[in-house]
Design a protein around this motif. Structure first.
Motif, short mmCIF file in Angstrom:
data_model
loop_
_atom_site.label_atom_id
_atom_site.label_comp_id
_atom_site.label_asym_id
_atom_site.label_seq_id
_atom_site.Cartn_x
_atom_site.Cartn_y
_atom_site.Cartn_z
N PRO A 1 69.63 33.88 15.48
CA PRO A 1 70.28 33.98 16.80
C PRO A 1 69.39 33.61 17.98
O PRO A 1 69.89 33.16 19.00
CB PRO A 1 70.71 35.45 16.86
CG PRO A 1 69.86 36.15 15.86
CD PRO A 1 69.61 35.17 14.77
N HIS A 2 68.07 33.79 17.87
CA HIS A 2 67.19 33.52 19.01
C HIS A 2 66.17 32.43 18.69
O HIS A 2 65.09 32.40 19.28
CB HIS A 2 66.49 34.81 19.44
CG HIS A 2 67.44 35.91 19.79
ND1 HIS A 2 68.23 35.87 20.92
CD2 HIS A 2 67.75 37.06 19.13
CE1 HIS A 2 68.97 36.96 20.96
NE2 HIS A 2 68.71 37.70 19.90
N ARG A 3 66.56 31.53 17.78
CA ARG A 3 65.64 30.50 17.32
C ARG A 3 65.06 29.68 18.48
O ARG A 3 63.86 29.36 18.49
CB ARG A 3 66.37 29.56 16.34
CG ARG A 3 65.56 28.35 15.91
CD ARG A 3 64.37 28.78 15.04
NE ARG A 3 63.59 27.63 14.62
CZ ARG A 3 62.54 27.15 15.27
NH1 ARG A 3 62.15 27.72 16.41
NH2 ARG A 3 61.86 26.12 14.80
N HIS A 4 65.87 29.35 19.45
CA HIS A 4 65.39 28.49 20.55
C HIS A 4 65.40 29.21 21.89
O HIS A 4 65.32 28.56 22.94
CB HIS A 4 66.26 27.23 20.61
CG HIS A 4 66.22 26.41 19.36
ND1 HIS A 4 65.09 25.75 18.93
CD2 HIS A 4 67.18 26.19 18.41
CE1 HIS A 4 65.34 25.12 17.78
NE2 HIS A 4 66.59 25.37 17.45
N ASP A 5 65.46 30.53 21.86
CA ASP A 5 65.46 31.30 23.10
C ASP A 5 64.03 31.65 23.53
O ASP A 5 63.12 31.73 22.69
CB ASP A 5 66.24 32.61 22.94
CG ASP A 5 67.73 32.39 22.79
OD1 ASP A 5 68.19 31.27 23.09
OD2 ASP A 5 68.43 33.31 22.36
N VAL A 6 63.86 31.88 24.82
CA VAL A 6 62.64 32.48 25.33
C VAL A 6 62.88 33.98 25.44
O VAL A 6 63.89 34.42 26.00
CB VAL A 6 62.25 31.91 26.70
CG1 VAL A 6 61.08 32.68 27.31
CG2 VAL A 6 61.91 30.43 26.58
#
Length: 479
Positions: free
Chosen positions: A425-430
């Motif tokens: 779910p947060h693979r490309h999140d900061v």
């Protein structure tokens, strides 16, 4: 009809650009260097003046950007008017001594290290102050010395260098650009063409990585190497010893991959013959290794299969003060006893999640701390580190180590990609991903994956911001 090759015209244009840069330098103030010793142990330290030098070349920086407001570094140099106390120049930096004092050895003995600070020549006597971060993470004065740059004892003439700097990438006058000097160590006279090729290859790669890619016109790159009698540098853990011009070697602080020089005098006496604000040393070796000290220099093994990554990763430390975001590899440093908020822009102790230092990059609703497959990563990393240690202990060919690094990166990429149809779910999140700054708990990095975390090829948005801020300090609008 005879036609001159394109390479000839390109070389003429490059030399013309270099001449333009040097002409612009003519109006610049002289460059002052203060050499001093920094000694002590884990509990205390002392400073002592060695000499004041007027370097051969004018100041390479813009006098309109004399003040550093980035709050980077374990130390800061301030040059103030000796009478009025007015601030004339400041820069943050870190030191080899600062790293050494966190090692086990520093708890048992004292050592002395050479250090230098450089600044544009003032028109009056000044006081040079070295500041250190205290227990509150605030700067306080650790040492000061009065300097009259017109005094009789100031060194004004030094031997010429037998080689000249090579213009690799010249965008304009040094005073308007970031000047990067690529130095070579362990290259024989017969290998100087190889050094130039290495410098061009790796600087070209640097400018393929964002944000350096977008700001390439804000840089000048120079190359300089004094030839050595033997090829390569020392690697004491394997019984290899070389007399090199810069004193660069592997096994610094007992870490087999850590490459630095402890001979600051040799480094500065050679570097002063080229315009520079930042230095990356290429060592003529195939064995994986490198290092980087903020505001001092960085190193990379030019002959290694991972040289591109090493060059950019270590330059991230030296140029922007970026912290290592990995935490499962063995390092020479002792774990911190407290979780003070780090000064580095890309790691946090997350004391105040609502005001995390990279808040502007965090999307609404992103949990802090941010979940990621930490347990699975650590299990795979333990197995990888065991294989790596075994390869080094057996002194296996470097090709086997390179293959292991490739397999490790592939495994990490696969883990972070998630399962088919179920991406993480947060693979490309900061966010705030626990595990950074050499510690598994208590410190957090901005992204799941970044060039400062593993051998992937891109900086995360927070690291890019940290780099951009330093580019602006040296080549941006006047501050």
């Amino acid at each position: 009809m005879f036609r001159l090759p394109f390479r000839f015209f390109a070389a003429v244009l490059m030399l013309a650009a270099a001449a333009l840069a040097n002409a612009a330098h003519a109006a610049q103030p002289a460059t002052v260097r203060v050499d001093y010793t920094h000694s002590g142990n884990a509990l205390s330290d002392q400073y002592a003046l060695e000499r004041v030098v007027i370097e051969p070349l004018p100041w390479p920086g813009s006098t309109a950007r004399n003040f550093d407001d980035t709050n980077r570094g374990q130390n800061r140099v301030e040059v103030v008017d000796a009478k009025t106390g007015d601030l004339l120049y400041s820069r943050g930096f870190s030191t080899v001594f600062g790293e050494w004092r966190t090692t086990e050895e520093a708890g048992k003995m004292s050592r002395s290290f050479q250090e230098s600070v450089r600044f544009p020549k003032p028109d009056r006597p000044v006081r040079v102050r070295i500041l250190e971060r205290d227990e509150r993470n605030q700067f306080s004065v650790a040492w000061s010395v009065d300097v009259d740059t017109d005094a009789q004892e100031v060194v004004r003439k030094q031997p010429a260098l037998p080689v000249k700097p090579i213009p690799v990438h010249v965008s304009g006058p040094s005073s308007d650009k970031v000047d990067l000097l690529i130095m070579g160590d362990g290259y024989t006279a017969a290998e100087l063409n190889k050094f130039e090729a290495d410098a061009r290859r790796l600087s070209k790669y640097l400018f393929s990585v964002s944000p350096f890619k977008e700001r390439a016109k804000d840089f000048n790159v120079w190359a300089l190497a004094v030839p050595t009698a033997e090829s390569g540098i020392s690697r004491p853990s394997t019984g290899v010893h070389r007399a090199s011009k810069l004193g660069t070697r592997y096994d610094i602080f007992g870490s087999e991959r850590y490459v630095l020089t402890l001979d600051n005098r040799a480094l500065r006496d050679i570097a002063q013959h080229a315009p520079y604000e930042f230095i990356e040393i290429l060592v003529n070796n195939e064995t994986y290794g490198g290092g980087g000290i903020f505001g001092q220099f960085s190193t990379a093994a030019a002959g290694n299969a991972w040289a591109n990554y090493l060059f950019v990763h270590e330059f991230g430390h030296h140029f922007a003060g970026l912290a290592d975001e990995y935490y499962t590899s063995p390092v020479a440093y002792a774990a911190a006893s407290t979780r003070m908020e780090p000064w580095e822009p890309n790691v946090t102790a997350l004391r105040d999640p609502a005001n995390i230092k990279w808040k502007r990059h965090v999307k609404a609703g992103t949990p802090l701390p941010t979940p990621w497959p930490k347990a699975e990563y650590e299990e795979a990393s333990r197995a990888y580190q065991k294989k790596r240690a075994a390869l080094r202990a057996a002194n296996r060919p470097e090709s086997e180590m390179n293959a292991l690094f490739h397999d490790d990166l592939e495994a990490t990429n696969a883990l972070f990609a998630g399962k088919p149809g179920r991406p993480l779910p947060h693979r490309h999140d900061v966010g705030a991903f626990e595990g950074a700054n050499y510690e598994a708990t208590g410190y957090y990095r901005p992204a799941m994956q970044c060039l400062m975390f593993d051998r992937s090829g891109a900086f995360c948005p927070v690291c890019q911001d940290g780099i951009t801020e330093i580019i602006d300090l040296y080549a941006g609008a006047a501050r």
